[in-house]
Design an enzyme around this catalytic site. Structure first.
Site, PDB file in Angstrom:
ATOM      1  N   GLY A  38      60.820 -59.315  -9.816  1.00 12.93           N
ATOM      2  CA  GLY A  38      60.446 -57.934 -10.119  1.00 12.93           C
ATOM      3  C   GLY A  38      61.464 -56.918  -9.632  1.00 12.93           C
ATOM      4  N   THR A  39      61.997 -57.135  -8.433  1.00 11.18           N
ATOM      5  CA  THR A  39      62.941 -56.166  -7.864  1.00 11.18           C
ATOM      6  C   THR A  39      64.177 -56.041  -8.751  1.00 11.18           C
ATOM      7  OG1 THR A  39      62.146 -56.656  -5.645  1.00 11.18           O
ATOM      8  CG2 THR A  39      64.323 -55.650  -5.810  1.00 11.18           C
TER       9      THR A  39
ATOM     10  N   ASN B  70      50.409 -51.458  -6.869  1.00 13.50           N
ATOM     11  CA  ASN B  70      50.239 -52.661  -6.056  1.00 13.50           C
ATOM     12  C   ASN B  70      49.373 -52.450  -4.818  1.00 13.50           C
ATOM     13  OD1 ASN B  70      52.816 -51.182  -5.768  1.00 13.50           O
ATOM     14  ND2 ASN B  70      52.999 -52.355  -3.893  1.00 13.50           N
TER      15      ASN B  70
ATOM     16  N   SER C 134      57.205 -60.584 -12.653  1.00 14.06           N
ATOM     17  CA  SER C 134      57.644 -61.490 -11.598  1.00 14.06           C
ATOM     18  C   SER C 134      56.703 -62.691 -11.522  1.00 14.06           C
ATOM     19  CB  SER C 134      57.622 -60.728 -10.268  1.00 14.06           C
ATOM     20  OG  SER C 134      57.945 -61.586  -9.217  1.00 14.06           O
ATOM     21  N   ALA C 135      57.278 -63.901 -11.568  1.00 11.71           N
ATOM     22  CA  ALA C 135      56.454 -65.110 -11.675  1.00 11.71           C
ATOM     23  C   ALA C 135      55.520 -65.340 -10.487  1.00 11.71           C
ATOM     24  CB  ALA C 135      57.367 -66.332 -11.853  1.00 11.71           C
TER      25      ALA C 135
ATOM     26  N   THR D  47      74.179 -68.535 -13.382  1.00 10.86           N
ATOM     27  CA  THR D  47      73.563 -69.785 -13.831  1.00 10.86           C
ATOM     28  C   THR D  47      72.045 -69.663 -13.808  1.00 10.86           C
ATOM     29  OG1 THR D  47      75.446 -70.998 -12.992  1.00 10.86           O
ATOM     30  CG2 THR D  47      73.433 -72.284 -13.363  1.00 10.86           C
TER      31      THR D  47
ATOM     32  N   CYS E 127      55.767 -55.182   1.458  1.00 12.50           N
ATOM     33  CA  CYS E 127      57.064 -54.759   1.991  1.00 12.50           C
ATOM     34  C   CYS E 127      56.891 -53.758   3.118  1.00 12.50           C
ATOM     35  CB  CYS E 127      57.893 -54.114   0.880  1.00 12.50           C
ATOM     36  SG  CYS E 127      57.760 -54.975  -0.652  1.00 12.50           S
TER      37      CYS E 127
HETATM   38  N1  PLP Z   1      56.915 -54.103  -8.350  1.00 11.71           N
HETATM   39  C1  PLP Z   1      55.665 -54.222  -7.873  1.00 11.71           C
HETATM   40  C2  PLP Z   1      54.598 -53.327  -8.404  1.00 11.71           C
HETATM   41  C3  PLP Z   1      55.374 -55.176  -6.891  1.00 11.71           C
HETATM   42  O1  PLP Z   1      54.128 -55.283  -6.415  1.00 11.71           O
HETATM   43  C4  PLP Z   1      56.418 -56.011  -6.412  1.00 11.71           C
HETATM   44  C5  PLP Z   1      56.156 -56.991  -5.324  1.00 11.71           C
HETATM   45  O2  PLP Z   1      55.413 -56.727  -4.396  1.00 11.71           O
HETATM   46  C6  PLP Z   1      57.706 -55.857  -6.952  1.00 11.71           C
HETATM   47  C7  PLP Z   1      57.918 -54.899  -7.919  1.00 11.71           C
HETATM   48  C8  PLP Z   1      58.847 -56.727  -6.512  1.00 11.71           C
HETATM   49  O3  PLP Z   1      58.738 -57.992  -7.102  1.00 11.71           O
HETATM   50  P1  PLP Z   1      59.538 -59.272  -6.497  1.00 11.71           P
HETATM   51  O4  PLP Z   1      58.819 -59.662  -5.254  1.00 11.71           O
HETATM   52  O5  PLP Z   1      59.444 -60.311  -7.570  1.00 11.71           O
HETATM   53  O6  PLP Z   1      60.931 -58.836  -6.271  1.00 11.71           O
END
Ligand code: PLP
Length: 374
Positions: free
Chosen positions: A72-73, A151, A199-200, A237, A324
């Site tokens: 996701g990031t 989140n 994000s998986a 890769t 986080c």
């Molecule tokens: N965006 C949201 C809304 C999230 O909740 C998160 C993870 O907590 C992320 C992005 C980041 O995803 P990843 O952990 O796959 O980098």
């Protein structure tokens, strides 16, 4: 051994066994580099293509609109920076003040390089309405990025309506759907979004793998420079095993969406019934339309951190907010953005239930809260 209860599924989820099994051959036998021309690369290459097709079909996209990333990031960073730097003409990006830091910090980063960003404030229920966006948007707006679901408080945004406002002003629309994909039905064409992050590990796949949906024709700068993977836009890769596991996990969650949603609804109902019977007074954040299983509760005058630690001692994992932010004892930017009073904000916890949680666990969570709070 004491039975541990995991109720922090918005932070990450337990991996689906089939998704895990699907990874194994691509680590142990079919480990060829999918970019190579020889036969040893044939099966990994085929598996990536099949995964792309499965994932695309789960969100109503075309296979060539799915770009695999490390999660996701990266997907969020790519959408924000890749748009800003592709169109380096100082047109503005608009986002909301309660996005995940992956979006917020990417926006701060482009701001430092001269690209203007405006931060919309959601209302007190955690909603960014089309009316709010209409107050910020101009014909100089290049990109609007609003998360599908928050989140910390779970509030779901009216993405389709927001998208219409953005498009009416000629702006692109990105949504961080990391919390939503695999948990609610998503059709990118119905929503009208130009980009969508996922994000998986949030839907029972492996960690460190995700995707960015990019509508055909959308102009985006490559995120990494190097090889020609992912149509030359995301060099590196491919994480074949992770990609395969993501497709299996997503397909399973989508095939079982109604059952999973019903189960989570029943768990939530049971939790609130038990809390109400216990006499604990609480405020639920996030308005009327929240993600299944994501429950943000504020207890007036209590300390959310202390509740988290006492729950942990009882073998129950919950959160005070975004994963986080677990080291950050300040009130989270999300709770600040919805302007909840400090006495409630400090006493806020997030319980996020998943498809593997049971009714017994929910009863234990409620009785632990009763012991701590009464
Ligand atoms: N965006 C949201 C809304 C999230 O909740 C998160 C993870 O907590 C992320 C992005 C980041 O995803 P990843 O952990 O796959 O980098």
């Amino acid at each position: 051994m004491k039975h541990l209860i995991y109720a922090d599924n918005a932070a990450t989820t337990q991996m689906d066994v089939d998704a895990f099994e699907a990874m194994k051959p691509y680590l142990l036998q079919e480990y060829g580099n999918a970019s190579q021309p020889y036969s040893f690369a044939r099966q990994p290459k085929k598996a990536i293509q099949e995964a792309r097709e499965i994932i695309a079909s789960c969100i109503g996209a075309l296979p060539e609109e799915i770009y695999f990333t490390s999660g996701g990031t990266e997907s969020d960073n790519w959408a924000i920076k890749g748009t800003a730097f592709r169109n380096y003409d100082h047109r503005a990006t608009i986002t909301s003040a309660f996005e995940h830091h992956a979006v917020l910090h990417a926006c701060e980063s482009i701001e430092r390089l001269g690209c203007p960003v405006a931060y919309m404030w959601p209302d007190s229920t955690g909603l960014v309405s089309p009316e709010i966006l209409a107050r910020y948007i101009t014909d100089e707006t290049m990109l609007v990025s609003v998360m599908y679901a928050n989140n910390e408080i779970g509030s779901i945004q009216p993405i389709k309506d927001l998208c219409e406002v953005a498009h009416a002003h000629g702006a692109l629309f990105h949504t961080d759907a990391v919390q939503a994909v695999g948990h609610v039905a998503i059709d990118v064409n119905d929503l009208g979004v130009d980009m969508l992050s996922a994000s998986a590990h949030k839907f029972n796949g492996a960690k460190g793998v995700g995707f960015l949906y990019v509508r055909k024709g959308t102009k985006l700068l490559p995120f990494t420079d190097g090889g020609a993977q992912e149509h030359g836009l995301r060099a590196g890769t491919e994480n074949v095993a992770g990609i395969v596991s993501m497709a299996v996990a997503l397909k399973k969650n989508i095939d079982d969406l109604e059952n999973n949603q019903r189960h989570l609804f029943e768990l939530e109902t049971m939790l609130f019934q038990a809390l109400n019977e216990s006499g604990i007074s609480y405020v639920r954040n996030g308005g009327d339309y929240t993600l299944p299983g994501v429950i943000s509760l504020s207890f007036d005058g209590k300390d959310g951190e202390a509740i988290l630690h006492r729950m942990d001692l009882m073998g129950i994992s919950i959160s005070t907010g975004s994963a986080c932010d677990s080291k950050n004892t300040e009130i989270s930017h999300v709770l600040k953005a919805i302007r909840i009073p400090e006495n409630l904000a400090k006493g806020t916890i997030r319980i996020s239930l998943g498809k593997y949680n049971s009714f017994e666990e929910v009863i234990e969570i409620a009785s632990a809260l009763k012991r701590i709070l009464l």
